[in-house]
Design a protein around this motif. Structure first.
Motif, PDB file in Angstrom:
ATOM      1  N   ALA A  12     -28.678  -5.511  -7.327  1.00 58.11           N
ATOM      2  CA  ALA A  12     -29.213  -6.266  -6.191  1.00 58.11           C
ATOM      3  C   ALA A  12     -28.058  -6.813  -5.373  1.00 58.11           C
ATOM      4  CB  ALA A  12     -30.074  -7.413  -6.703  1.00 58.11           C
ATOM      5  N   ASN A  13     -28.027  -6.454  -4.100  1.00 57.97           N
ATOM      6  CA  ASN A  13     -27.029  -7.009  -3.187  1.00 57.97           C
ATOM      7  C   ASN A  13     -27.734  -8.081  -2.361  1.00 57.97           C
ATOM      8  OD1 ASN A  13     -25.097  -7.570  -1.307  1.00 57.97           O
ATOM      9  ND2 ASN A  13     -25.057  -5.527  -0.361  1.00 57.97           N
ATOM     10  N   LEU A  14     -27.532  -9.339  -2.769  1.00 57.99           N
ATOM     11  CA  LEU A  14     -28.254 -10.431  -2.096  1.00 57.99           C
ATOM     12  C   LEU A  14     -27.636 -10.773  -0.742  1.00 57.99           C
ATOM     13  CD1 LEU A  14     -28.930 -12.826  -5.143  1.00 57.99           C
ATOM     14  CD2 LEU A  14     -30.389 -11.038  -4.220  1.00 57.99           C
ATOM     15  N   LYS A  15     -26.471 -10.188  -0.453  1.00 59.61           N
ATOM     16  CA  LYS A  15     -25.737 -10.452   0.805  1.00 59.61           C
ATOM     17  C   LYS A  15     -25.582 -11.969   0.997  1.00 59.61           C
ATOM     18  CE  LYS A  15     -27.152  -5.999   2.432  1.00 59.61           C
ATOM     19  NZ  LYS A  15     -27.391  -5.080   3.543  1.00 59.61           N
ATOM     20  N   MET A  16     -25.538 -12.444   2.261  1.00 65.46           N
ATOM     21  CA  MET A  16     -25.299 -13.884   2.466  1.00 65.46           C
ATOM     22  C   MET A  16     -26.637 -14.625   2.549  1.00 65.46           C
ATOM     23  SD  MET A  16     -22.653 -15.653   5.156  1.00 65.46           S
ATOM     24  CE  MET A  16     -23.783 -15.779   6.530  1.00 65.46           C
ATOM     25  N   GLY A  99     -16.155  -2.244  -0.588  1.00 68.85           N
ATOM     26  CA  GLY A  99     -16.226  -1.338   0.558  1.00 68.85           C
ATOM     27  C   GLY A  99     -17.623  -1.164   1.125  1.00 68.85           C
ATOM     28  N   HIS A 100     -18.458  -2.198   1.000  1.00 64.38           N
ATOM     29  CA  HIS A 100     -19.772  -2.116   1.649  1.00 64.38           C
ATOM     30  C   HIS A 100     -19.570  -1.879   3.149  1.00 64.38           C
ATOM     31  CE1 HIS A 100     -23.657  -3.276   3.242  1.00 64.38           C
ATOM     32  NE2 HIS A 100     -24.136  -3.053   2.031  1.00 64.38           N
ATOM     33  N   SER A 101     -20.485  -1.137   3.758  1.00 64.37           N
ATOM     34  CA  SER A 101     -20.284  -0.781   5.176  1.00 64.37           C
ATOM     35  C   SER A 101     -20.218  -2.018   6.072  1.00 64.37           C
ATOM     36  CB  SER A 101     -21.374   0.165   5.660  1.00 64.37           C
ATOM     37  OG  SER A 101     -22.616  -0.484   5.620  1.00 64.37           O
ATOM     38  N   TYR A 171     -23.917   5.671  -2.783  1.00 62.89           N
ATOM     39  CA  TYR A 171     -24.034   6.356  -1.494  1.00 62.89           C
ATOM     40  C   TYR A 171     -24.999   5.559  -0.624  1.00 62.89           C
ATOM     41  CZ  TYR A 171     -25.720   9.461   2.115  1.00 62.89           C
ATOM     42  OH  TYR A 171     -26.101   9.964   3.341  1.00 62.89           O
ATOM     43  N   GLU A 172     -24.451   4.973   0.427  1.00 65.30           N
ATOM     44  CA  GLU A 172     -25.270   4.165   1.334  1.00 65.30           C
ATOM     45  C   GLU A 172     -25.086   4.646   2.767  1.00 65.30           C
ATOM     46  OE1 GLU A 172     -26.355   0.127  -0.479  1.00 65.30           O
ATOM     47  OE2 GLU A 172     -24.519  -0.137   0.653  1.00 65.30           O
ATOM     48  N   PRO A 173     -25.965   5.530   3.241  1.00 62.18           N
ATOM     49  CA  PRO A 173     -25.854   5.948   4.641  1.00 62.18           C
ATOM     50  C   PRO A 173     -26.016   4.722   5.542  1.00 62.18           C
ATOM     51  CG  PRO A 173     -27.903   6.779   3.636  1.00 62.18           C
ATOM     52  CD  PRO A 173     -27.126   6.118   2.550  1.00 62.18           C
ATOM     53  N   ALA A 176     -29.227   3.815   7.229  1.00 57.45           N
ATOM     54  CA  ALA A 176     -30.389   3.482   6.394  1.00 57.45           C
ATOM     55  C   ALA A 176     -30.358   2.035   5.922  1.00 57.45           C
ATOM     56  CB  ALA A 176     -30.448   4.418   5.184  1.00 57.45           C
ATOM     57  N   ILE A 177     -29.216   1.352   6.128  1.00 59.73           N
ATOM     58  CA  ILE A 177     -29.069   0.004   5.583  1.00 59.73           C
ATOM     59  C   ILE A 177     -29.784  -1.019   6.455  1.00 59.73           C
ATOM     60  CG2 ILE A 177     -27.421  -1.832   5.059  1.00 59.73           C
ATOM     61  CD1 ILE A 177     -25.439   0.321   4.242  1.00 59.73           C
ATOM     62  N   GLY A 178     -30.740  -1.715   5.858  1.00 58.22           N
ATOM     63  CA  GLY A 178     -31.443  -2.792   6.546  1.00 58.22           C
ATOM     64  C   GLY A 178     -32.319  -2.327   7.693  1.00 58.22           C
ATOM     65  N   THR A 179     -32.565  -1.034   7.793  1.00 59.63           N
ATOM     66  CA  THR A 179     -33.333  -0.517   8.929  1.00 59.63           C
ATOM     67  C   THR A 179     -34.770  -0.184   8.546  1.00 59.63           C
ATOM     68  OG1 THR A 179     -32.648   1.734   8.373  1.00 59.63           O
ATOM     69  CG2 THR A 179     -31.287   0.549   9.966  1.00 59.63           C
ATOM     70  N   GLY A 217     -29.872   1.782   0.705  1.00 59.05           N
ATOM     71  CA  GLY A 217     -30.277   1.862   2.114  1.00 59.05           C
ATOM     72  C   GLY A 217     -31.794   1.866   2.201  1.00 59.05           C
ATOM     73  N   SER A 218     -32.376   0.671   2.422  1.00 59.04           N
ATOM     74  CA  SER A 218     -33.835   0.528   2.544  1.00 59.04           C
ATOM     75  C   SER A 218     -34.590   1.078   1.341  1.00 59.04           C
ATOM     76  CB  SER A 218     -34.327   1.178   3.852  1.00 59.04           C
ATOM     77  OG  SER A 218     -33.737   0.534   4.964  1.00 59.04           O
ATOM     78  N   MET A 219     -33.998   0.916   0.173  1.00 62.09           N
ATOM     79  CA  MET A 219     -34.710   1.333  -1.045  1.00 62.09           C
ATOM     80  C   MET A 219     -35.728   0.239  -1.366  1.00 62.09           C
ATOM     81  SD  MET A 219     -32.796   2.940  -4.262  1.00 62.09           S
ATOM     82  CE  MET A 219     -33.597   3.264  -5.814  1.00 62.09           C
ATOM     83  N   ILE A 238     -29.745  -2.348  -3.964  1.00 61.59           N
ATOM     84  CA  ILE A 238     -30.911  -2.803  -3.214  1.00 61.59           C
ATOM     85  C   ILE A 238     -30.580  -4.077  -2.441  1.00 61.59           C
ATOM     86  CG2 ILE A 238     -33.409  -3.200  -3.425  1.00 61.59           C
ATOM     87  CD1 ILE A 238     -32.867  -0.943  -5.240  1.00 61.59           C
ATOM     88  N   GLY A 239     -30.756  -4.056  -1.140  1.00 63.21           N
ATOM     89  CA  GLY A 239     -30.514  -5.241  -0.313  1.00 63.21           C
ATOM     90  C   GLY A 239     -31.800  -6.025  -0.108  1.00 63.21           C
ATOM     91  N   SER A 240     -32.410  -5.831   1.050  1.00 59.81           N
ATOM     92  CA  SER A 240     -33.592  -6.625   1.442  1.00 59.81           C
ATOM     93  C   SER A 240     -34.629  -6.749   0.332  1.00 59.81           C
ATOM     94  CB  SER A 240     -34.267  -5.997   2.665  1.00 59.81           C
ATOM     95  OG  SER A 240     -33.311  -5.453   3.523  1.00 59.81           O
ATOM     96  N   ALA A 241     -34.973  -5.643  -0.312  1.00 56.90           N
ATOM     97  CA  ALA A 241     -36.051  -5.675  -1.312  1.00 56.90           C
ATOM     98  C   ALA A 241     -35.677  -6.502  -2.538  1.00 56.90           C
ATOM     99  CB  ALA A 241     -36.427  -4.255  -1.721  1.00 56.90           C
TER     100      ALA A 241
END
Ligand code: PGA
Length: 260
Positions: A12-16, A99-101, A171-173, A176-179, A217-219, A238-241
């Motif tokens: 889980a990538n909770l980001k900020m 190295g996150h995009s 692999y994170e296109p 596809a990230i957050g879109t 990427g939007s998984m 997994i970001g948002s989810a």
């Protein structure tokens, strides 16, 4: 995925997001899924640095490992505002996203700094989750393979065969990230297969078979099954989810199934 040769990992990538005072409740909500499925699926939660100590405490004695979202390439010294790999390791952190995009795009990370950070993480016994991925423009130009090859090769430069099994590649296109627009199973599978082939060329078949490659990427709950049914996709970043512990729990459950 192929559980016979490599670990399944849901990270889980909770980001900020999230406040330090909320991490305990998040951990409690995630623990039932972690104890039910954590044996079959590695679970990693990566919060912001300031949440890391509380996260380590909250997940102690659970099957959840804590990861960070970044790390300094330097070991110690006069680097104001940076956080070192030994500092993270000393806290009980096990993984670090590198190295996150978003860091490459907004904070000036390059293939060279990514490589330095991979070395710093490995030296401190942290498992790097190295992110690679093409932008929409690069995909449309038909240069996805070249971009991925360069990013993977640069990230692994100088990493010895004895340590490369500890590296997780995500692999994170970028498109596809957050879109909400995830790659299709076929698109994601093709690039993940290429990454494994690349690792095979660099380190041989046995190591390539053992390296976990994630998709990100939007998984979400809906597309996890199809993505993980692909032989070269061993889990997800997994970001948002992941901000909802219930959704993340559902994804972990799906990842604990058998596909091959
Ligand atoms: P997303 O983020 O799931 O919100 O697309 C994934 C990531 O950036 O790692």
């Amino acid at each position: 995925m192929n559980r016979k040769y490599r670990n399944t990992i849901i990270a889980a990538n909770l980001k900020m997001n999230m406040l330090p005072s909320n991490i305990k409740a998040y951990a409690e909500a995630l623990k039932p899924a972690a104890s039910a499925y954590g044996k079959r699926c590695g679970i990693v939660v990566c919060p912001s640095f300031v949440l890391v100590p509380q996260a380590v405490k909250a997940f102690r004695d659970s099957r959840v490992s804590v990861g960070a979202q970044n790390v300094s390439q330097f070991e110690s010294g006069a680097y104001t505002g940076e956080v070192s790999a030994p500092q993270l390791a000393d806290l009980g952190v096990r993984y670090v996203i590198i190295g996150h995009s978003e860091r490459r795009e907004m904070f000036g990370e390059t293939d060279e700094t990514v490589n330095q950070k991979v070395h710093a993480a490995l030296a401190a016994n942290l498992r790097p989750i190295v992110c690679v991925g093409e932008t929409l423009a690069q995909r449309e130009m038909g240069i996805t393979s070249e971009v991925i090859t360069l990013q993977v090769k640069s990230a692994l430069a100088g990493v010895p065969a004895t340590k490369v099994r500890r590296v997780v590649i995500a692999y994170e296109p970028v498109w596809a990230i957050g879109t909400g627009l995830a790659a299709t199973d076929t698109e994601a599978a093709a690039v993940c297969r290429e990454i494994r082939t690349l690792v095979r060329g660099l380190y041989g078949a046995r190591i390539a078979r053992a390296v976990s490659i994630l998709y990100g990427g939007s998984m979400n709950e809906q597309n996890t099954r199809g993505l993980l049914a692909q032989p070269d996709i061993d889990g997800g970043l997994i970001g948002s989810a992941s901000l909802s512990p219930e959704t993340l729990s559902a994804i972990i459950e799906i990842a604990s199934h058998d596909y091959v």
